[in-house]
Structures are given as structure tokens and as C-alpha cells.
Design a protein around this motif. Sequence first.
Motif, short mmCIF file in Angstrom:
data_model
loop_
_atom_site.label_atom_id
_atom_site.label_comp_id
_atom_site.label_asym_id
_atom_site.label_seq_id
_atom_site.Cartn_x
_atom_site.Cartn_y
_atom_site.Cartn_z
N UNK A 72 8.31 -2.52 7.59
CA UNK A 72 7.62 -3.15 6.46
C UNK A 72 8.44 -3.07 5.18
N UNK A 73 9.03 -1.89 4.91
CA UNK A 73 9.78 -1.75 3.68
C UNK A 73 8.91 -2.11 2.49
N UNK A 74 9.39 -3.05 1.69
CA UNK A 74 8.63 -3.50 0.51
C UNK A 74 8.20 -4.96 0.65
N UNK A 76 6.22 -7.94 0.56
CA UNK A 76 4.90 -8.18 -0.05
C UNK A 76 4.02 -9.13 0.76
N UNK A 77 4.59 -9.76 1.80
CA UNK A 77 3.80 -10.73 2.57
C UNK A 77 2.88 -10.06 3.60
N UNK A 78 3.13 -8.77 3.88
CA UNK A 78 2.30 -8.05 4.85
C UNK A 78 1.52 -6.98 4.10
N UNK A 79 0.21 -7.02 4.22
CA UNK A 79 -0.65 -6.16 3.40
C UNK A 79 -0.51 -4.68 3.73
N UNK A 80 0.02 -4.34 4.88
CA UNK A 80 0.21 -2.95 5.28
C UNK A 80 0.51 -2.87 6.74
N UNK A 81 0.90 -1.69 7.22
CA UNK A 81 1.29 -1.56 8.63
C UNK A 81 0.15 -1.96 9.56
N UNK A 82 -1.09 -1.76 9.12
CA UNK A 82 -2.22 -2.09 9.98
C UNK A 82 -2.41 -3.59 10.13
N UNK A 83 -1.67 -4.38 9.33
CA UNK A 83 -1.78 -5.84 9.41
C UNK A 83 -0.58 -6.48 10.09
N UNK A 84 0.25 -5.67 10.75
CA UNK A 84 1.26 -6.24 11.63
C UNK A 84 0.54 -6.82 12.84
N UNK A 85 0.84 -8.07 13.18
CA UNK A 85 0.41 -8.66 14.43
C UNK A 85 1.66 -8.83 15.29
N UNK A 91 10.32 -10.32 6.14
CA UNK A 91 10.25 -11.03 4.88
C UNK A 91 11.09 -10.32 3.84
N UNK A 92 10.96 -10.71 2.57
CA UNK A 92 11.73 -10.05 1.52
C UNK A 92 11.36 -8.56 1.44
N UNK A 93 12.37 -7.71 1.49
CA UNK A 93 12.13 -6.28 1.42
C UNK A 93 11.94 -5.61 2.76
N UNK A 94 11.88 -6.40 3.85
CA UNK A 94 11.76 -5.80 5.18
C UNK A 94 13.04 -5.04 5.53
N UNK A 95 12.88 -3.99 6.33
CA UNK A 95 14.04 -3.28 6.86
C UNK A 95 14.29 -3.75 8.29
#
Length: 314
Positions: A72-74, A76-85, A91-95
Motif C-alpha cells: 500500500x505504501x502511501x 491514496x487510491x486504496x482506503x486501507x489494507x482491508x480494502x485490497x481486493x 498506484x502513486x506511492x505504492x511499494x
Amino acid sequence: MKMRIAFTGKGGSGKSTLAALFVGHLRAAGHRVLAVDADVNVHLAPLLGVTAGPEGALSRPENARQVRRHLLGTNPRVAGVEHFVPTTPPGPGSRLVTLDADDPVLVRHATALDARTHVLHVGTYEPDDIGAGCYHGHLAILENLLSHLRLDVDDWVVCDMVAGTDAFANSLHAQFDVIVVVAESTPESVSVARRYRELAAAAGVADLLAVVGNKVVDGVDRDYLARELGGAPLTVLSTQAGLRRARQAGACPRLADLDDVAPLARIAEYARSRPMSPGRREALLRALHLRLAGQDWVRSAHGDVTTQLGPVPA
């Protein structure tokens, strides 16, 4: 080339053993390799000499959360780890995960065979899963990892998939450059290969498939495969007495156990000749994410995950 290859087929066809031998072939050629055991039976890891306990499984809830938190990193398009599908893209800031020996995901969750070869295993059913889960849910963390993977030139990912056609449940069929369907000269094994071909055509990835014959005894077996599959397999491996004896003794399969390593070289050569373009993979994964986003269970649990996508590439 940066290559991703999956091995699948009917259970018992020898796909896991072939995947292990292919990893050995790549290692001997000096490549960096990430081997992923994604079979519910967890065979590839032991075939490579790795003890695959439940505590190290990627699908173990605390491990999956840790991996997703890193990815997830930073972003901003994913609200949190629990919202990974399963289809959540970077996205921007992903590792992104690399095959570097010091990559945090590999350090925490992989077993290093050497500095250039790492083994991950997804895991299997645990007692808590009985009656309350399916293996598709376990594979979601593998999809997340593969979509957040950055390979360098001559890096390879080798994945031993669950037997049958589970790769079409979400996005795994779009994550590879080549999907090797291992087939014996039996009606049951050939029927799985044909079904895989049908589903691949429907998914728009028929060109990714390559059928490899295994445990072939003679010309009659070869003719049977060619007739039933509508053409000769990419290559075939004959019944290998040395390999069988090694396995009976409990030894990991080695290239030295084979009469001929040419079939492994043929698979590698074929894969190098047809890498999937980044643009095509992105388009396939984008379409699959939008399809998943429309599912009622996704909307109920995660809201509108179409916002996880970036702009359509020009």
C-alpha cells in the motif's frame, strides 16, 4: 527478458515436479528466480527443499496484512489494507516487490535458496477454514503480489498453480507471459488441457497457453496427445526412471535425474519469444478489476473500488 511463467494441469500430471526442474534449469543458467507455490497441496516448496509451514504462508491473515501494508505504501487510491481486493492495482506511492535479496517482502516471507533464488508459498487450508472459506480467497494475496511486482532484465517468476482451472477465478490468468499446461497421455489429463484452452480463449489469453506432454512412454503416447489436443505439444518429457527413483528415495528432483534437459530449454526459449506487453497486461487487469468492482459482495464490503484505478493510458 522479464518473464512470468505458470505451470498447471490435472492433479498428478507432474506439474509441480516440472516446475521444480524448471526452477533448477533457470538457476543453472544464472537467472534470478522467484518460485511461488500456489497449489493448495503445497508441493513445489518441498520439491525445492523448503519446509512450508503454515506460519510462513502468504495467505495466513497476519502475513497477508503485512504484505498488503507494505504494498500500500502511501497510495491514496486504496482506503486501507482491508480494502485490497484481488485485482487492486498499484498506484502513486505504492511499494513494488523486487527480486533483490534485501526486498522487505522476500526477507520476511520467502526462503532463500541462494542470493538469487527465493521461494514463497501461498499456503493451504487450515482447521479454521473448514466450512468457512475457499482457496480462491487464499490466492488473492498472490494476485496482489504479482500486480505489485517489478522485475529486472533476466528475472523470472515461476508459479506452480493449483490443479485445474482456478486461475480463471480472478486475475491470475492475466498475470503471466506463458501458462504451461502439463498433460499426460490420458483422457482425464487431456480433458483438463482442453478445458483450460477453452477458458483461455474466452478470457482473451489463448495465445499464452503451451501444452507440455509429460510421462510420455512411446510414439503411441505422442500420437495420442497430438490427436486429442489438435496438434503436437510444445515439447514432451518421457518417463524418467532416474527421476522416479530419486522421488521414491525422498530426494528433491535435480536436473541430473533427467535423461535430457532439452525440454526445459525449449520451454524457456518459447517463453522468451512471447513476453506479454505491459500495455496489454494493464488493459487485461484493468478490465478484470472493473468486472470485480461490479460484484455485489465487493460493493458491500469495499464500496466503489473503481476509484483504485488510475486514468486510462493514452
